[in-house]
Enzyme design. Structure first.
Site, PDB file in Angstrom:
ATOM      1  CD  GLU A 158      -2.789  -1.305   2.235  1.00 51.44           C
ATOM      2  OE1 GLU A 158      -2.849  -0.546   3.531  1.00 51.44           O
ATOM      3  OE2 GLU A 158      -4.006  -1.892   2.170  1.00 51.44           O
ATOM      4  CG  ASP A 175      -7.584  -5.072   5.103  1.00 50.45           C
ATOM      5  OD1 ASP A 175      -7.243  -5.298   6.209  1.00 50.45           O
ATOM      6  OD2 ASP A 175      -7.570  -4.080   4.449  1.00 50.45           O
ATOM      7  CD  GLU A 210      -9.761  -0.903   7.712  1.00 43.02           C
ATOM      8  OE1 GLU A 210      -8.880  -1.228   8.512  1.00 43.02           O
ATOM      9  OE2 GLU A 210      -9.754  -0.307   6.560  1.00 43.02           O
TER      10      GLU A 210
HETATM   11  O1  GCW Z   1      -7.135  -2.649   6.199  1.00 44.66           O
HETATM   12  C1  GCW Z   1      -6.109  -1.811   5.691  1.00 44.66           C
HETATM   13  C2  GCW Z   1      -6.560  -0.433   6.116  1.00 44.66           C
HETATM   14  C3  GCW Z   1      -5.129   0.411   6.149  1.00 44.66           C
HETATM   15  C4  GCW Z   1      -4.116  -0.041   6.992  1.00 44.66           C
HETATM   16  C5  GCW Z   1      -3.732  -1.501   6.246  1.00 44.66           C
HETATM   17  C6  GCW Z   1      -2.655  -2.112   7.094  1.00 44.66           C
HETATM   18  C7  GCW Z   1      -2.540   0.729   8.301  1.00 44.66           C
HETATM   19  O2  GCW Z   1      -7.445   0.133   5.283  1.00 44.66           O
HETATM   20  O3  GCW Z   1      -5.495   1.734   6.611  1.00 44.66           O
HETATM   21  O4  GCW Z   1      -3.044   0.723   7.114  1.00 44.66           O
HETATM   22  O5  GCW Z   1      -4.775  -2.316   6.370  1.00 44.66           O
HETATM   23  O6  GCW Z   1      -2.904  -3.248   7.643  1.00 44.66           O
HETATM   24  O7  GCW Z   1      -1.412  -1.823   6.853  1.00 44.66           O
END
Ligand code: GCW
Length: 726
Positions: A308, A382, A410
């Site tokens: 990311e 995730d 989240e």
């Molecule tokens: O779930 C995703 C989130 C990001 C997060 C990432 C991670 C810290 O949307 O915001 O970043 O995972 O776990 O690194």
């Protein structure tokens, strides 16, 4: 002990209901025991408190016991330097307390390790006592909290005989807190860490935070966002970190920091962060030495790399092992641990996102330094409301793997939805990986027993902010609580943890406990049903992740689009991860690979995770996929209504402030459950082209209206500080 913590709320309610509380005290409420006979029984056994020893940790244990017992028992117990009469509560180690030493607990203490403790009753020299004994001061502190819990939950203590120690070594909260006090995916206000005023001003909340963590056995805290800012390693921040390390030390809480892989460029003016470059290695070595000069017992670093947009070893064509080992070598001199995150996926890869971390890391098994632990999210995508366990569990026997859960919601309704997540954590921990045949659960990978690892860890993304009640939703505290309890002992049941938390947090009345526990136990499945039933996943709105967005298709990265995951078309719904599709099922050991890969044998809760299923395919219920989908969405909404009705019956047991708070949040949850249901059903109907079966509530808005909804300033979506370093 904190004065701040005693500020519980307002005056008693004239109707006899409990006085309003603001939730600040969490599960550490030490209100006087109203059942008089029970109070007297406890008092008869504990007439004095003897905690000898002058370490900061023992001082905290003594203060906590004094505060807790005087609150619960309604009298200030004498705190005595030595036992002079029967009926004392004695706490200590054989070194700190002559009385504990005299009890001759050696053999039993030998098996509870550095953090465990014994609770028991004994007679010595004609005096009867109740004891909390441990090998270390922090063990005594953990035992003190356990003992108080027994009284708080009205357990008998006359025949105490228990010994316990944690199953997991590092039990760490991960704060995704930025240095500007925003929190990535944080829904309970801004960060509790007031970086600007540190190190000179120590907010009393920090102590209460540490107390709360210690009370459930957590022993680590990662202070800053894993999307790390290089600022964290500047001297002006290291002195702030050092203040936190000093503050948390006596609570047994180790501090970890997230570091940015490219720091040598940003802070060191190097033109590379290549782990093979001697100048880069030297920079890290010197920087880590500097960090440890400030904070000699820092737990270590956490790193998110090559994911990311974060920098990492791939930028230099190096492996994750090469990147991790460079940092691990620098940390090793100081006893530091490197928690390297396995949440790695790349939009340039053509492969199914589910498969990428496994493909990336399994070839590196056995290549990491002994002080590296690979931190793996519970599922391969995730933190979705339901995911099968991550296939890395059971696939890297020569590498210690840490579990990473998410407490902050989240993808589970932020801090407005009541979702008790212990069942979700347990579902993962109890899953059989079949790595060494049947009976190879994920928990065995994590606690080191399966492959003989001694470096073990469980981490969870915290749900804590500066909201007065810490977690936003009064019930969200239960997830912080459950995480700590499961780190200590993952064999505890979700029901038992829920019951314990309810008794501590609200009321011991069995009528309340039973009904509220039922709500909690049903809550996670409700969320799954109204958001992502039958193995659907990643259907949320883009960016802020608030609300449904199954139509999201226009992200610059395919793997951030909902359509990538649900693959709805005229034929059916779901991601084919069988041999005819991405073949992610092959990443699981048999017989799971076959079970997940077979349309008939795949558990229905993962059906659309692994299969693209025809709309008219019949499920176990006799309904077609389309009918079942509509049904599940409705069942989810109905379950929220059941929670509402149950909560409404509990008014007499709960103080007005928290009662009304939960009631209002449940109203939001019901509204948003309908929003999820209607948006998703209408959207999928455009592919299924079948009518919504009779008996279901009609949607409130049109699909176009749902798709047009825009939300601004949703909490938790701030990006890390962009301010450049000069
Ligand atoms: O779930 C995703 C989130 C990001 C997060 C990432 C991670 C810290 O949307 O915001 O970043 O995972 O776990 O690194």
């Amino acid at each position: 002990m904190s004065l701040y913590a005693s500020a519980s709320g307002t005056k008693p309610d004239p109707t006899g209901r409990p006085a309003s509380e603001d939730g600040y005290r969490l599960w550490l409420r030490y209100d006087r025991i109203p059942e008089e006979a029970q109070r007297q029984r406890y008092l008869a056994q504990i007439g004095a408190l003897v905690v000898s020893g002058d370490s900061p940790t023992l001082a905290i244990a003594r203060a906590e016991l004094a505060q807790g017992l005087s609150g619960l028992l309604g009298v200030a117990l004498p705190v005595e330097p030595e036992v002079t009469h029967g009926g004392a509560l004695v706490a200590g180690t054989p070194r700190s307390s002559v009385w504990i030493a005299a009890l001759g607990l050696g053999d039993r203490l030998a098996v509870v390790g550095d953090e465990g403790y014994l609770l028991g009753t004994a007679a010595h020299g004609g005096l009867a006592c109740t004891y909390i004994a441990a090998n270390t001061d922090v063990g005594v502190l953990y035992g003190a909290f356990h003992f108080l819990r027994l009284l708080q939950t009205r357990q008998p203590i006359h025949a105490l005989a228990l010994g316990t120690q944690p199953r997991i070594g590092l039990r760490v909260l991960n704060h995704w807190d930025n240095l500007d006090r925003t929190i990535e995916r944080g829904y309970a206000g801004f960060s509790v860490w007031d970086w600007h005023k540190l190190p000179d001003y120590i907010d009393p909340r920090y102590r209460d935070y540490a107390r709360a963590c210690a009370s459930i056995g957590l022993n680590g805290t990662l202070l800053n966002n894993t999307n790390a800012s290089a600022h964290m390693l500047m001297e002006q921040y290291l002195v702030k970190v050092a203040a936190m390390v000093d503050l948390f030390r006596p609570y047994g809480l180790k501090v970890f920091i997230s570091v940015r892989f490219s720091s040598p460029i940003e802070l060191g003016a190097l033109d590379t962060a290549d782990p093979a470059d001697p100048a880069v290695r030297a920079w890290w070595k010197a920087k880590v030495d500097e960090v440890y000069r400030h904070a000699p017992d820092l737990g270590g670093f956490v790193v998110k790399a090559d994911s990311e947009g974060q920098p990492g070893p791939h930028d230099y064509h190096r492996t994750h092992a090469e990147g991790a080992n460079m940092l691990a070598d620098a940390l090793a001199d100081h006893g530091g641990v490197l928690m390297w995150r396995a949440f790695v996926y790349d939009h340039r890869s053509a492969d199914d996102r589910h498969k990428q971390a496994y493909l990336e890391f399994t070839p590196l098994d056995g290549q990491f330094r002994p002080n590296v632990i690979l931190q793996v999210k519970n599922g391969a995508i995730d933190f979705q409301p339901r995911e099968p366990f991550h296939p890395l569990f059971g696939a890297m026997p020569r590498t210690p793997l840490a579990m990473e859960f998410q407490l902050t919601q989240e993808y589970l309704g932020c801090a407005t939805h009541l979702a008790y997540l212990a069942p979700m954590y347990k579902e993962c921990l109890d899953s059989d990986t079949y790595a060494h045949g049947p009976g190879s659960p994920v928990s065995g990978v994590i606690d080191g027993t399966l492959d003989g690892h001694t470096l073990t860890a469980m981490a969870a993304v915290a749900n804590i902010g500066d909201d007065r009640n810490w977690c936003g939703h009064p019930f969200a505290q239960s997830n912080w609580y459950a995480f700590g309890r499961l780190c200590w002992d993952h064999t505890l049941t979700s029901e038992a943890i829920a019951e314990e938390w309810l008794r501590l947090t609200f009321s011991n009345d069995p009528r309340f406990v039973e009904a509220a526990r039922g709500m909690m136990m049903a809550s996670r499945e409700a969320v799954v049903n109204y958001m992502t039933p039958l193995g659907l996943h990643h259907l949320m709105a883009r960016g802020h992740h608030y609300g449904p967005g199954p139509w999201v298709a226009d992200s610059w990265r395919a793997d951030w689009n909902s359509v990538y995951y649900h693959r709805a078309d005229a034929h059916g719904l779901g991601f084919d991860r069988t041999a005819s599709g991405s073949n992610a099922v092959a990443q699981y050991h048999p017989p799971l690979s076959e079970r997940f890969g077979s349309l008939d044998e795949c558990p229905e809760e993962f059906l659309l995770w692994f299969h693209h299923v025809a709309w008219d395919h019949r499920l176990a219920s006799g309904r077609t996929l389309w009918e079942e989908l509509c049904h599940r969405y409705q069942v989810g909404v109905d379950a929220v209504r059941v929670m509402q009705r149950t909560w409404d019956t509990l008014e007499e047991f709960v103080d007005p402030a928290r009662f009304e708070h939960v009631q209002a949040l449940l109203r939001i949850q019901e509204k948003e459950a309908r929003w999820w249901r209607d948006a998703c059903v209408l959207y999928f109907q455009t592919f299924a082209r079948r009518p919504v079966p009779a008996g279901y509530e009609p949607a409130e808005k049109t699909l176009a209206e749902y798709m047009a909804l825009q939300h601004y300033f949703v909490p938790g979506t701030a990006r890390p500080i962009a301010q450049p370093l000069e």
